[in-house]
Design an enzyme around this catalytic site. Structure first.
Site, PDB file in Angstrom:
ATOM      1  N   SER A 114      82.263 117.355  62.834  1.00  0.00           N
ATOM      2  CA  SER A 114      83.024 116.502  63.732  1.00  0.00           C
ATOM      3  C   SER A 114      84.367 117.154  64.058  1.00  0.00           C
ATOM      4  CB  SER A 114      83.187 115.105  63.122  1.00  0.00           C
ATOM      5  OG  SER A 114      83.680 114.185  64.061  1.00  0.00           O
ATOM      6  N   GLU A 235      77.421 118.523  69.862  1.00  0.00           N
ATOM      7  CA  GLU A 235      77.046 117.144  69.530  1.00  0.00           C
ATOM      8  C   GLU A 235      78.271 116.259  69.703  1.00  0.00           C
ATOM      9  OE1 GLU A 235      77.830 115.075  66.548  1.00  0.00           O
ATOM     10  OE2 GLU A 235      79.418 116.493  66.065  1.00  0.00           O
ATOM     11  N   HIS A 303      76.219 113.431  63.959  1.00  0.00           N
ATOM     12  CA  HIS A 303      76.772 112.322  63.196  1.00  0.00           C
ATOM     13  C   HIS A 303      75.683 111.392  62.661  1.00  0.00           C
ATOM     14  CE1 HIS A 303      80.561 113.638  64.949  1.00  0.00           C
ATOM     15  NE2 HIS A 303      81.205 112.789  64.178  1.00  0.00           N
TER      16      HIS A 303
END
Length: 329
Positions: A114, A235, A303
Protein backbone atom coordinates in the site's frame (compact mmCIF):
# COMPACT_ATOMS: atom_id res chain seq x y z
CA UNK A 1 27.30 -7.83 -3.71
CA UNK A 2 24.79 -9.37 -6.13
CA UNK A 3 21.87 -7.05 -5.66
CA UNK A 4 19.53 -9.34 -7.57
CA UNK A 5 20.13 -12.15 -5.07
CA UNK A 6 17.42 -12.98 -2.56
CA UNK A 7 18.12 -12.19 1.09
CA UNK A 8 16.98 -15.33 2.87
CA UNK A 9 14.74 -15.62 5.89
CA UNK A 10 14.47 -18.75 8.02
CA UNK A 11 12.84 -19.95 11.22
CA UNK A 12 14.40 -18.13 14.14
CA UNK A 13 14.93 -14.92 12.16
CA UNK A 14 13.94 -11.68 13.87
CA UNK A 15 11.39 -9.47 12.14
CA UNK A 16 11.74 -5.79 13.02
CA UNK A 17 8.41 -3.96 12.78
CA UNK A 18 8.37 -0.28 11.84
CA UNK A 19 5.42 2.09 11.45
CA UNK A 20 5.93 4.38 8.44
CA UNK A 21 2.53 6.03 8.52
CA UNK A 22 -0.71 5.02 10.29
CA UNK A 23 -0.43 4.25 14.01
CA UNK A 24 -2.24 0.89 13.90
CA UNK A 25 -0.32 -0.59 16.84
CA UNK A 26 -1.74 2.22 18.98
CA UNK A 27 -5.28 2.21 17.59
CA UNK A 28 -5.65 -1.57 17.34
CA UNK A 29 -3.30 -3.09 19.94
CA UNK A 30 -5.30 -6.34 20.08
CA UNK A 31 -4.81 -6.91 16.35
CA UNK A 32 -1.10 -6.09 16.66
CA UNK A 33 -0.79 -8.58 19.52
CA UNK A 34 -2.68 -11.22 17.52
CA UNK A 35 -0.29 -10.79 14.59
CA UNK A 36 2.74 -11.03 16.85
CA UNK A 37 1.40 -14.16 18.55
CA UNK A 38 0.88 -15.80 15.17
CA UNK A 39 4.34 -14.91 13.84
CA UNK A 40 6.03 -16.14 17.01
CA UNK A 41 4.01 -19.37 16.79
CA UNK A 42 5.57 -19.95 13.38
CA UNK A 43 9.08 -19.84 14.83
CA UNK A 44 10.06 -16.24 14.15
CA UNK A 45 11.11 -13.56 16.61
CA UNK A 46 9.61 -10.08 16.65
CA UNK A 47 11.31 -6.82 17.61
CA UNK A 48 9.20 -3.69 18.03
CA UNK A 49 10.36 -0.44 16.53
CA UNK A 50 10.45 2.50 18.93
CA UNK A 51 7.09 3.78 17.61
CA UNK A 52 5.22 0.56 18.39
CA UNK A 53 2.12 1.58 20.35
CA UNK A 54 2.77 5.28 19.77
CA UNK A 55 0.55 7.85 18.07
CA UNK A 56 0.80 11.47 17.01
CA UNK A 57 -2.72 12.28 15.82
CA UNK A 58 -3.20 10.15 12.66
CA UNK A 59 0.41 8.94 12.36
CA UNK A 60 2.93 7.06 14.48
CA UNK A 61 5.34 10.02 14.65
CA UNK A 62 6.94 12.83 12.69
CA UNK A 63 8.68 12.02 9.39
CA UNK A 64 12.04 12.23 11.14
CA UNK A 65 10.88 9.97 13.98
CA UNK A 66 9.50 7.38 11.55
CA UNK A 67 12.74 7.35 9.57
CA UNK A 68 14.76 7.11 12.78
CA UNK A 69 12.74 4.06 13.81
CA UNK A 70 13.43 2.41 10.46
CA UNK A 71 17.14 3.29 10.55
CA UNK A 72 17.51 1.93 14.09
CA UNK A 73 16.08 -1.43 13.04
CA UNK A 74 18.27 -1.38 9.95
CA UNK A 75 21.40 -0.90 12.08
CA UNK A 76 20.29 -3.50 14.64
CA UNK A 77 22.32 -6.70 14.04
CA UNK A 78 19.58 -8.80 15.64
CA UNK A 79 16.99 -7.80 13.04
CA UNK A 80 16.95 -9.93 9.89
CA UNK A 81 13.95 -8.49 8.04
CA UNK A 82 12.20 -5.11 8.18
CA UNK A 83 8.40 -5.19 7.89
CA UNK A 84 5.90 -2.34 7.99
CA UNK A 85 3.14 -2.63 10.57
CA UNK A 86 0.72 -1.11 8.07
CA UNK A 87 0.58 1.56 5.38
CA UNK A 88 -1.45 4.76 5.51
CA UNK A 89 -1.04 8.02 3.60
CA UNK A 90 2.27 9.71 4.46
CA UNK A 91 5.16 7.25 4.14
CA UNK A 92 6.68 9.55 1.50
CA UNK A 93 7.48 12.12 4.21
CA UNK A 94 10.21 9.94 5.71
CA UNK A 95 12.08 9.27 2.45
CA UNK A 96 14.69 12.07 2.75
CA UNK A 97 15.84 10.75 6.14
CA UNK A 98 16.51 7.07 5.33
CA UNK A 99 20.13 5.87 5.65
CA UNK A 100 20.44 4.66 2.05
CA UNK A 101 24.24 4.58 2.13
CA UNK A 102 24.29 2.15 5.05
CA UNK A 103 21.47 0.10 3.53
CA UNK A 104 23.36 -0.32 0.23
CA UNK A 105 26.24 -1.94 2.09
CA UNK A 106 24.15 -3.81 4.68
CA UNK A 107 20.85 -4.72 2.99
CA UNK A 108 17.98 -6.49 4.69
CA UNK A 109 14.66 -7.47 3.11
CA UNK A 110 12.15 -4.63 3.43
CA UNK A 111 8.54 -5.74 3.17
CA UNK A 112 5.25 -3.87 3.06
CA UNK A 113 2.39 -2.81 0.83
CA UNK A 114 0.00 0.00 0.00
CA UNK A 115 1.48 3.36 1.06
CA UNK A 116 4.74 1.54 1.90
CA UNK A 117 5.23 1.50 -1.90
CA UNK A 118 6.94 4.88 -1.48
CA UNK A 119 9.65 3.45 0.79
CA UNK A 120 10.11 0.28 -1.28
CA UNK A 121 10.57 2.31 -4.45
CA UNK A 122 12.92 4.77 -2.75
CA UNK A 123 15.22 2.07 -1.40
CA UNK A 124 15.35 0.29 -4.75
CA UNK A 125 15.99 3.56 -6.60
CA UNK A 126 18.76 4.71 -4.26
CA UNK A 127 20.53 1.36 -3.76
CA UNK A 128 19.57 -1.04 -6.55
CA UNK A 129 18.64 -3.64 -3.92
CA UNK A 130 15.29 -5.40 -4.53
CA UNK A 131 12.48 -4.73 -2.07
CA UNK A 132 9.30 -6.71 -1.46
CA UNK A 133 5.70 -5.68 -2.05
CA UNK A 134 4.09 -8.06 0.40
CA UNK A 135 2.78 -8.52 3.92
CA UNK A 136 2.15 -5.68 6.30
CA UNK A 137 2.70 -7.12 9.77
CA UNK A 138 -0.67 -6.37 11.35
CA UNK A 139 -3.03 -6.43 8.38
CA UNK A 140 -1.62 -9.67 6.97
CA UNK A 141 -0.96 -11.65 10.14
CA UNK A 142 -3.82 -10.53 12.39
CA UNK A 143 -6.12 -12.17 9.84
CA UNK A 144 -7.47 -15.70 10.13
CA UNK A 145 -6.07 -18.88 8.65
CA UNK A 146 -5.64 -19.92 5.90
CA UNK A 147 -5.11 -16.36 4.63
CA UNK A 148 -2.28 -15.49 7.02
CA UNK A 149 -0.65 -18.88 6.37
CA UNK A 150 -0.67 -18.31 2.62
CA UNK A 151 0.74 -14.81 3.03
CA UNK A 152 3.62 -16.01 5.21
CA UNK A 153 4.44 -18.92 2.91
CA UNK A 154 4.51 -16.61 -0.10
CA UNK A 155 6.87 -14.21 1.66
CA UNK A 156 9.26 -16.99 2.66
CA UNK A 157 9.12 -18.63 -0.77
CA UNK A 158 9.92 -15.37 -2.57
CA UNK A 159 12.74 -14.44 -0.21
CA UNK A 160 14.31 -17.88 -0.36
CA UNK A 161 13.97 -19.04 -3.97
CA UNK A 162 17.19 -19.95 -5.77
CA UNK A 163 16.55 -20.17 -9.53
CA UNK A 164 12.81 -19.82 -10.09
CA UNK A 165 9.54 -19.40 -8.22
CA UNK A 166 6.14 -19.98 -9.81
CA UNK A 167 3.16 -18.38 -8.08
CA UNK A 168 0.26 -20.56 -7.04
CA UNK A 169 -2.84 -18.43 -6.70
CA UNK A 170 -5.19 -19.26 -3.81
CA UNK A 171 -8.48 -21.03 -4.33
CA UNK A 172 -10.37 -18.42 -2.31
CA UNK A 173 -9.90 -14.81 -1.23
CA UNK A 174 -11.54 -12.22 1.00
CA UNK A 175 -12.29 -8.59 0.16
CA UNK A 176 -13.44 -7.68 3.67
CA UNK A 177 -12.66 -4.18 4.93
CA UNK A 178 -11.77 -5.01 8.51
CA UNK A 179 -12.23 -2.81 11.56
CA UNK A 180 -8.96 -3.73 13.22
CA UNK A 181 -9.94 -2.44 16.64
CA UNK A 182 -12.63 -5.15 16.81
CA UNK A 183 -12.31 -8.90 17.23
CA UNK A 184 -12.06 -10.84 13.97
CA UNK A 185 -14.10 -14.06 13.99
CA UNK A 186 -14.69 -14.85 10.32
CA UNK A 187 -13.69 -13.85 6.80
CA UNK A 188 -15.20 -14.26 3.36
CA UNK A 189 -14.25 -17.16 1.09
CA UNK A 190 -14.83 -15.90 -2.45
CA UNK A 191 -13.89 -18.27 -5.30
CA UNK A 192 -10.76 -16.89 -6.96
CA UNK A 193 -10.44 -16.24 -10.70
CA UNK A 194 -7.38 -14.77 -12.40
CA UNK A 195 -8.29 -13.08 -15.70
CA UNK A 196 -6.44 -12.67 -18.99
CA UNK A 197 -7.17 -9.27 -20.55
CA UNK A 198 -4.51 -9.48 -23.24
CA UNK A 199 -2.61 -12.66 -24.05
CA UNK A 200 1.04 -13.32 -24.67
CA UNK A 201 4.31 -13.96 -22.88
CA UNK A 202 6.94 -11.51 -21.68
CA UNK A 203 10.02 -11.48 -19.48
CA UNK A 204 11.12 -8.31 -17.71
CA UNK A 205 11.97 -6.48 -14.50
CA UNK A 206 9.10 -6.25 -12.01
CA UNK A 207 8.29 -2.72 -10.89
CA UNK A 208 5.21 -1.30 -9.21
CA UNK A 209 2.99 -1.26 -6.16
CA UNK A 210 -0.01 0.79 -5.07
CA UNK A 211 -1.12 2.95 -8.01
CA UNK A 212 -2.19 5.93 -5.89
CA UNK A 213 1.15 5.99 -4.08
CA UNK A 214 3.14 5.68 -7.29
CA UNK A 215 1.39 8.82 -8.47
CA UNK A 216 2.43 10.62 -5.28
CA UNK A 217 6.16 9.95 -5.77
CA UNK A 218 6.28 10.19 -9.56
CA UNK A 219 8.87 12.72 -10.69
CA UNK A 220 10.75 12.66 -7.37
CA UNK A 221 14.27 11.28 -6.82
CA UNK A 222 12.66 8.28 -5.12
CA UNK A 223 10.80 6.86 -8.12
CA UNK A 224 12.81 4.44 -10.32
CA UNK A 225 12.96 5.10 -14.03
CA UNK A 226 10.68 2.84 -16.04
CA UNK A 227 12.70 0.85 -18.56
CA UNK A 228 11.74 -0.60 -21.89
CA UNK A 229 10.19 -4.03 -21.34
CA UNK A 230 9.47 -3.70 -17.62
CA UNK A 231 6.50 -5.59 -16.17
CA UNK A 232 4.42 -3.11 -14.19
CA UNK A 233 2.15 -4.27 -11.36
CA UNK A 234 -0.50 -2.00 -9.85
CA UNK A 235 -3.33 -2.24 -7.33
CA UNK A 236 -5.63 0.04 -5.34
CA UNK A 237 -8.22 -0.12 -2.60
CA UNK A 238 -11.51 1.74 -2.10
CA UNK A 239 -10.56 4.09 -4.94
CA UNK A 240 -12.88 6.14 -7.15
CA UNK A 241 -12.74 5.74 -10.93
CA UNK A 242 -11.82 9.42 -11.28
CA UNK A 243 -8.86 8.98 -8.93
CA UNK A 244 -7.63 5.95 -10.87
CA UNK A 245 -7.93 7.88 -14.13
CA UNK A 246 -5.97 10.80 -12.66
CA UNK A 247 -2.96 8.60 -11.88
CA UNK A 248 -3.23 6.57 -15.09
CA UNK A 249 -3.29 9.81 -17.07
CA UNK A 250 -0.14 11.03 -15.34
CA UNK A 251 1.72 7.80 -16.10
CA UNK A 252 0.37 7.73 -19.65
CA UNK A 253 1.51 11.30 -20.33
CA UNK A 254 4.96 10.31 -19.08
CA UNK A 255 5.08 7.43 -21.57
CA UNK A 256 5.01 4.61 -19.02
CA UNK A 257 2.49 2.49 -20.89
CA UNK A 258 4.50 2.81 -24.11
CA UNK A 259 7.63 1.55 -22.32
CA UNK A 260 6.41 -1.48 -20.40
CA UNK A 261 6.22 -4.97 -21.86
CA UNK A 262 3.52 -6.36 -19.58
CA UNK A 263 0.98 -5.38 -16.93
CA UNK A 264 -0.25 -7.16 -13.78
CA UNK A 265 -3.40 -5.73 -12.18
CA UNK A 266 -4.16 -6.68 -8.60
CA UNK A 267 -7.59 -6.94 -7.06
CA UNK A 268 -9.19 -3.66 -6.00
CA UNK A 269 -11.31 -3.89 -2.87
CA UNK A 270 -14.51 -1.81 -3.10
CA UNK A 271 -13.73 -0.02 -6.37
CA UNK A 272 -16.15 2.90 -6.84
CA UNK A 273 -16.99 2.82 -10.56
CA UNK A 274 -18.58 6.29 -10.36
CA UNK A 275 -21.24 5.56 -12.96
CA UNK A 276 -18.96 3.80 -15.44
CA UNK A 277 -20.39 0.37 -14.50
CA UNK A 278 -16.88 -1.07 -14.92
CA UNK A 279 -14.70 -3.16 -12.67
CA UNK A 280 -11.29 -1.85 -11.66
CA UNK A 281 -9.46 -3.92 -14.23
CA UNK A 282 -11.98 -3.14 -16.99
CA UNK A 283 -11.60 0.55 -16.27
CA UNK A 284 -7.80 0.38 -16.54
CA UNK A 285 -7.80 -1.81 -19.64
CA UNK A 286 -10.30 0.41 -21.47
CA UNK A 287 -8.50 3.61 -20.45
CA UNK A 288 -5.31 2.20 -21.98
CA UNK A 289 -7.27 1.33 -25.16
CA UNK A 290 -6.65 -2.39 -24.83
CA UNK A 291 -2.84 -2.76 -24.66
CA UNK A 292 -1.22 -5.18 -27.11
CA UNK A 293 1.16 -6.57 -24.48
CA UNK A 294 0.28 -9.29 -21.93
CA UNK A 295 -2.13 -8.13 -19.22
CA UNK A 296 -3.18 -10.31 -16.28
CA UNK A 297 -5.86 -9.10 -13.85
CA UNK A 298 -7.42 -9.92 -10.49
CA UNK A 299 -4.07 -11.13 -9.12
CA UNK A 300 -3.52 -11.59 -5.39
CA UNK A 301 -1.01 -8.79 -4.84
CA UNK A 302 -3.51 -6.41 -3.28
CA UNK A 303 -5.44 -5.22 -0.24
CA UNK A 304 -7.52 -8.39 -0.38
CA UNK A 305 -6.46 -11.50 1.53
CA UNK A 306 -4.28 -13.43 1.14
CA UNK A 307 -1.47 -11.06 0.19
CA UNK A 308 1.17 -12.70 -2.00
CA UNK A 309 4.64 -11.12 -2.25
CA UNK A 310 6.05 -9.54 -5.42
CA UNK A 311 9.67 -8.34 -5.51
CA UNK A 312 10.53 -4.94 -6.94
CA UNK A 313 13.60 -5.15 -9.17
CA UNK A 314 13.71 -8.90 -9.89
CA UNK A 315 13.08 -10.47 -13.32
CA UNK A 316 9.79 -12.26 -13.91
CA UNK A 317 8.15 -14.22 -16.69
CA UNK A 318 4.51 -13.35 -17.31
CA UNK A 319 2.38 -15.73 -19.37
CA UNK A 320 -1.05 -14.16 -19.60
CA UNK A 321 -2.45 -17.06 -21.63
CA UNK A 322 -1.43 -19.67 -19.05
CA UNK A 323 -2.30 -17.33 -16.14
CA UNK A 324 1.18 -17.71 -14.66
CA UNK A 325 3.86 -15.50 -13.14
CA UNK A 326 7.31 -16.89 -12.46
CA UNK A 327 10.32 -15.24 -10.83
CA UNK A 328 13.71 -16.10 -12.30
CA UNK A 329 17.39 -15.48 -11.54
Amino acid sequence: MNRGKAMKIETGSTIGVFSPSWCITNEAPEAAARAEKYIRSRGFNVKHGKLWGKADAYVSGSPEERADEFNALLHDPEVRILMASVGGQVTNGMLPYIDYEYYAENPKPVVGMSDVTALLMAIYTKTGVPTYYGSNFVTSYARLSPYRDIALKSLCDVLNFEECHKYIFPEYYSDDVIEWSQELTEEKCIPNEIITLSGGKVSGRLIGGNLYTIGNIWGTPYMPEIRKGDILFIEDTEEWACGVERTLAQLKICGVFDMIGGLIIGKCRQFQHYGTEKTYYEFIYDYLNGPNYPVLAECDFSHCAPMLTLPIGITAKLDADALTIELVR
